[in-house]
Structure formats: structure tokens, C-alpha cells
Design a protein around this motif. Structure first.
Motif, short mmCIF file in Angstrom:
data_model
loop_
_atom_site.label_atom_id
_atom_site.label_comp_id
_atom_site.label_asym_id
_atom_site.label_seq_id
_atom_site.Cartn_x
_atom_site.Cartn_y
_atom_site.Cartn_z
N ILE A 292 0.83 -1.21 0.00
CA ILE A 292 0.00 0.00 0.00
C ILE A 292 0.86 1.25 0.00
O ILE A 292 0.67 2.18 -0.80
CB ILE A 292 -0.95 0.00 1.21
N ILE A 293 1.85 1.29 0.90
CA ILE A 293 2.71 2.48 1.00
C ILE A 293 3.52 2.66 -0.28
O ILE A 293 3.62 3.78 -0.83
CB ILE A 293 3.63 2.36 2.22
N GLY A 294 4.12 1.59 -0.77
CA GLY A 294 4.95 1.69 -1.96
C GLY A 294 4.16 2.06 -3.20
O GLY A 294 4.62 2.85 -4.03
N ALA A 295 2.95 1.51 -3.33
CA ALA A 295 2.12 1.81 -4.50
C ALA A 295 1.66 3.26 -4.49
O ALA A 295 1.73 3.96 -5.51
CB ALA A 295 0.92 0.88 -4.55
N ASN B 184 -8.78 3.40 -8.22
CA ASN B 184 -9.05 2.23 -9.05
C ASN B 184 -7.88 1.89 -9.95
O ASN B 184 -7.62 0.71 -10.23
CB ASN B 184 -10.31 2.46 -9.88
N ILE B 185 -7.17 2.90 -10.43
CA ILE B 185 -5.99 2.64 -11.26
C ILE B 185 -4.93 1.90 -10.45
O ILE B 185 -4.32 0.94 -10.92
CB ILE B 185 -5.42 3.96 -11.81
N ILE B 186 -4.75 2.33 -9.19
CA ILE B 186 -3.74 1.69 -8.34
C ILE B 186 -4.13 0.24 -8.04
O ILE B 186 -3.30 -0.68 -8.14
CB ILE B 186 -3.57 2.48 -7.03
N LEU B 187 -5.40 0.03 -7.70
CA LEU B 187 -5.84 -1.31 -7.30
C LEU B 187 -5.96 -2.26 -8.47
O LEU B 187 -5.65 -3.46 -8.35
CB LEU B 187 -7.18 -1.21 -6.56
N ARG B 188 -6.41 -1.78 -9.63
CA ARG B 188 -6.72 -2.66 -10.75
C ARG B 188 -5.59 -2.79 -11.77
O ARG B 188 -5.53 -3.77 -12.51
CB ARG B 188 -7.98 -2.18 -11.47
N HIS B 189 -4.70 -1.81 -11.81
CA HIS B 189 -3.67 -1.82 -12.85
C HIS B 189 -2.25 -1.77 -12.28
O HIS B 189 -1.41 -2.58 -12.67
CB HIS B 189 -3.88 -0.63 -13.81
N VAL B 190 -2.00 -0.81 -11.39
CA VAL B 190 -0.63 -0.60 -10.93
C VAL B 190 -0.14 -1.76 -10.07
O VAL B 190 0.90 -2.37 -10.35
CB VAL B 190 -0.53 0.73 -10.15
N ILE B 191 -0.89 -2.09 -9.01
CA ILE B 191 -0.44 -3.15 -8.11
C ILE B 191 -0.39 -4.51 -8.80
O ILE B 191 0.62 -5.23 -8.68
CB ILE B 191 -1.34 -3.20 -6.85
N PRO B 192 -1.43 -4.95 -9.54
CA PRO B 192 -1.33 -6.26 -10.21
C PRO B 192 -0.15 -6.37 -11.16
O PRO B 192 0.46 -7.45 -11.27
CB PRO B 192 -2.66 -6.36 -10.96
N ASN B 193 0.22 -5.30 -11.84
CA ASN B 193 1.34 -5.36 -12.78
C ASN B 193 2.69 -5.11 -12.13
O ASN B 193 3.71 -5.13 -12.82
CB ASN B 193 1.11 -4.33 -13.90
N SER B 194 2.70 -4.86 -10.82
CA SER B 194 3.95 -4.73 -10.08
C SER B 194 4.10 -5.85 -9.06
O SER B 194 4.97 -5.78 -8.17
CB SER B 194 3.97 -3.37 -9.35
N PHE B 195 3.28 -6.86 -9.19
CA PHE B 195 3.10 -7.87 -8.15
C PHE B 195 4.18 -8.94 -8.13
O PHE B 195 4.54 -9.45 -7.07
CB PHE B 195 1.73 -8.53 -8.34
N TYR C 138 -1.19 2.09 -20.97
CA TYR C 138 -2.51 1.74 -20.47
C TYR C 138 -2.87 2.53 -19.21
O TYR C 138 -4.05 2.74 -18.91
CB TYR C 138 -2.64 0.24 -20.23
N ILE C 139 -1.87 2.98 -18.44
CA ILE C 139 -2.13 3.83 -17.29
C ILE C 139 -2.60 5.22 -17.76
O ILE C 139 -3.56 5.79 -17.23
CB ILE C 139 -0.89 3.96 -16.40
N GLU C 140 -1.92 5.73 -18.77
CA GLU C 140 -2.32 7.01 -19.33
C GLU C 140 -3.72 6.93 -19.93
O GLU C 140 -4.52 7.87 -19.83
CB GLU C 140 -1.31 7.46 -20.38
N ALA C 141 -4.02 5.80 -20.59
CA ALA C 141 -5.36 5.62 -21.17
C ALA C 141 -6.42 5.57 -20.08
O ALA C 141 -7.53 6.13 -20.25
CB ALA C 141 -5.38 4.35 -22.01
N ALA C 142 -6.11 4.93 -18.98
CA ALA C 142 -7.07 4.86 -17.87
C ALA C 142 -7.32 6.24 -17.28
O ALA C 142 -8.45 6.61 -16.95
CB ALA C 142 -6.57 3.90 -16.80
N ARG C 143 -6.26 7.04 -17.16
CA ARG C 143 -6.42 8.40 -16.65
C ARG C 143 -7.27 9.23 -17.60
O ARG C 143 -8.15 9.98 -17.18
CB ARG C 143 -5.05 9.04 -16.48
#
Length: 331
Positions: free
Chosen positions: A146-149, A236-247, A223-228
Motif C-alpha cells: 500500500i505504501i509503496g504503490a 481504481n488505477i492503483i488497485l486494478r492496474h498498478v499493483i497487479p502489474n507490479s506484483f 494503459y495507465i495514461e489511457a485509464a487516466r
């Protein structure tokens, strides 16, 4: 074979490329590695033993008092009550590992100074060591993720504040931080629950730094820019895109960190800041056994072997998981 050749086909994307992801592919890669496979076997066995002993030691709570704790252990001929101290004369203390004269197993690992069966205590010690290892790692994993994301995604002042806090915690020697936390929270009465939380807190900075480094690169993806641009909320970007792709790297580190956590908690129990008697715990058993090193060396050998095998299993599995999730490693 070039990337274009592997992905483009007259009939569409090849099945080989489609199979290069997901838990089935990862599990298959782990099973192809001999050392990782044996590590997985050890981890699975230890988890099964831990689950059995955890349920059996909480039967009274699960059945609202209808069944007493350790009922399954006492029903099996190879187990005894792991915490009950036999009355004087019933079972001798410090009995060496041996078989019963009639050919049946009788204290195959000997007894401790109080006359309790050492094999039973080793088996039931798995639930404490493994469960606290997993829970402590999960505390550090969740908190650090959570903190890192958040820090890596927002950057700027948010990143500066969170990373300075993380660096302050990281700069304190972990053992000192854990012991101070246990003493402060427990009021001078150490408990394994406080040790679990303290160890988990010391792992938060490590996970936070790993996930932050991944998020810094992921947040710049198209895809992050597209979501924004689509108006998706940052949460939602953090939970659905950022964290799963940094997992992936964090998951690998977590699997390796469980073994380290087991060793740290065992060390705390050895120092008297973890599990307290009569709870069966490998570190606490080492604490008791160090006074019998010359006369009854097996009291130190068995919990030490249990810790060694468990940590080795998690490390071998973690190494195999890292190879399976590393895209730079070719088949």
C-alpha cells in the motif's frame, strides 16, 4: 524465433504465447525445476502439518467447548498432549530417542526435561512457527504494498513524506525495533502476538521499496495514461492496474521472506520475547535445550533440524518461483 514470428500467425496469436502466463504456467515452470519442486513438497507438507495442529489446538474454540483442545492428538497413538506435563513418575524427563522394547514407537525423539514427548512438541511447534511466519510476512507485504504503490504512483510530496518514514524505520536495527515494540506494547509481558506484529512492521519498508521501484516504471505505461484519460479514479488505477502489474517481484520476495520470518521469530522465542511456555514452539524449545547441550544434545538437534528444513523448503520454492516469473529467463 523473433517475437513477431511467435505472436503473429495466419490464425491469430499462437497458443504457445497465450500459455506464457497465469498460475498454470507458473506452476508448470516450478515443477520443471527439481530443487523448486522439492521445495514445494516441503512447503506443502509443513503447511498441512501446521493446518492439522492449528485446528486440533483450537478445537475447543471451534466447537464452543464441545471438544477439548488437542483431542485429535490424544486419540492418535503417536501423539500425546503437547503441553501437559506428566505427573512425577509417569514419564521420565530427558529420555533419549528410542523405540519401545515391544517394537512400537515410544518417544521416537525422546522427551524434554518435563517428560513431554518431543516428537509431539516438534510437530505442534510447526503451527506456531509457520503461522507466525506467514502472518508477519503478510503484515509487511500488505503494508509495504500500500505504501509503496501510493508513494510511487503519486510521487512528489506524497512520495517524499512516505519514503522518509520508511527510511527512518529501515534505519533502526530490526531486532532492537522488534524488542522495543514488544516491551512497549505488552507492558513487560512478552507474547507471540506482539512479536508477530513487530516483525511484520520491520518488513514494511523492504516491501515498500520493492513495490515503489516497480510502480515508478508501471505508472508511465500507455494503459495507465489511457485509464487516466478515460476518467478512471486514481484509487481504481492503483488497485486494478498498478499493483497487479507490479506484483511479481513482491510475491517472489514474500515467498523467500517467510523463511526469514520463521528464523527471526524463532530467535525472538529463544531470547524469551516470543512464544512462552508451555506453548510448543521451535525457538522456545531451543531456549530450553541450550542448558542441556552437553548431556542431552538431541533437545537442540530436533528443533534446529525442523527450522532448517522449513526455511530451506521456502527458499527453494521461492527461487523456483522467481525463475518462473522472470521474463528474462528463456525456456
Amino acid at each position: 524465433m523473433a517475437i513477431g514470428e511467435s505472436q503473429l500467425d495466419s490464425d491469430g496469436p499462437s497458443e504457445d504465447v497465450d500459455a506464457q502466463f497465469g498460475w498454470r504456467y507458473t506452476f508448470g515452470k516450478v515443477m520443471q525445476d527439481t530443487t523448486a519442486r522439492w521445495g514445494l513438497y516441503v512447503v506443502a507438507f509443513v503447511l498441512l502439518v501446521s493446518a492439522y495442529t492449528l485446528i486440533d489446538s483450537n478445537l475447543s474454540r471451534l466447537t464452543f467447548g464441545a471438544v477439548s483442545d488437542f483431542a485429535a492428538a490424544e486419540a492418535l497413538p503417536i501423539f500425546e498432549h503437547p503441553e501437559r506435563i506428566p505427573p512425577p513418575g509417569e514419564i521420565d524427563g530427558n529420555v533419549p530417542p528410542a523405540f519401545h522394547p515391544d517394537g512400537t514407537l515410544s518417544h521416537p525423539l525422546g522427551t524434554d526435561p518435563d517428560g513431554r514427548d518431543y516428537f509431539t512438541r516438534i510437530v505442534y511447534g510447526a503451527q506456531v512457527s509457520v503461522s507466525v511466519g506467514i502472518v508477519s510476512t503478510m503484515i509487511g507485504f500488505v503494508g509495504g504494498t500500500i505504501i509503496g504503490a501510493v508513494s510511487g504512483f503519486y510521487g512528489g510530496r506524497v512520495d517524499d513524506i512516505l519514503m522518509r518514514i520508511v527510511e527512518i524505520i529501515y534505519a533502526i536495527p530490526p531486532l532492537i525495533l522488534i524488542i522495543v515494540f514488544i516491551v512497549f506494547v505488552s507492558g513487560g509481558t512478552p507474547d507471540i502476538r506482539y512479536a508477530v506484529i513487530g516483525v511484520g512492521i520491520t518488513f514494511i519498508p523492504i516491501f515498500a521499496r520493492i513495490i515503489r521501484s516497480e510502480v515508478l516504471s508501471v505508472r508511465e505505461m500507455d494503459y495507465i495514461e489511457a485509464a487516466r484519460a478515460s476518467g478512471v479514479k486514481n484509487r481504481n488505477i492503483i488497485l486494478r492496474h498498478v499493483i497487479p502489474n507490479s506484483f511479481a517481484p513482491v510475491l517472489v520476495y514474500a515467498s523467500l521472506q517467510i523463511g526469514v520470518t520463521i528464523l527471526v521469530v524463532a530467535g525472538l522465542s529463544f531470547l524469551g520475547f516470543g512464544a512462552q511456555p508451555p506453548t510448543p514452539d521451535w525457538g522456545q524449545m531451543l531456549n530450553v535445550s541450550h542448558g542441556y547441550m552437553h548431556s542431552n544434545v538431541w533437545l537442540s538437534i530436533w528443533p534446529g533440524v525442523a527450522i532448517l528444513v522449513t526455511i530451506m523448503g521456502f527458499n527453494l520454492f521461492g527461487d523456483g518461483l522467481q525463475d518462473a516469473l522472470d521474463p528474462r529467463i528463456n525456456d
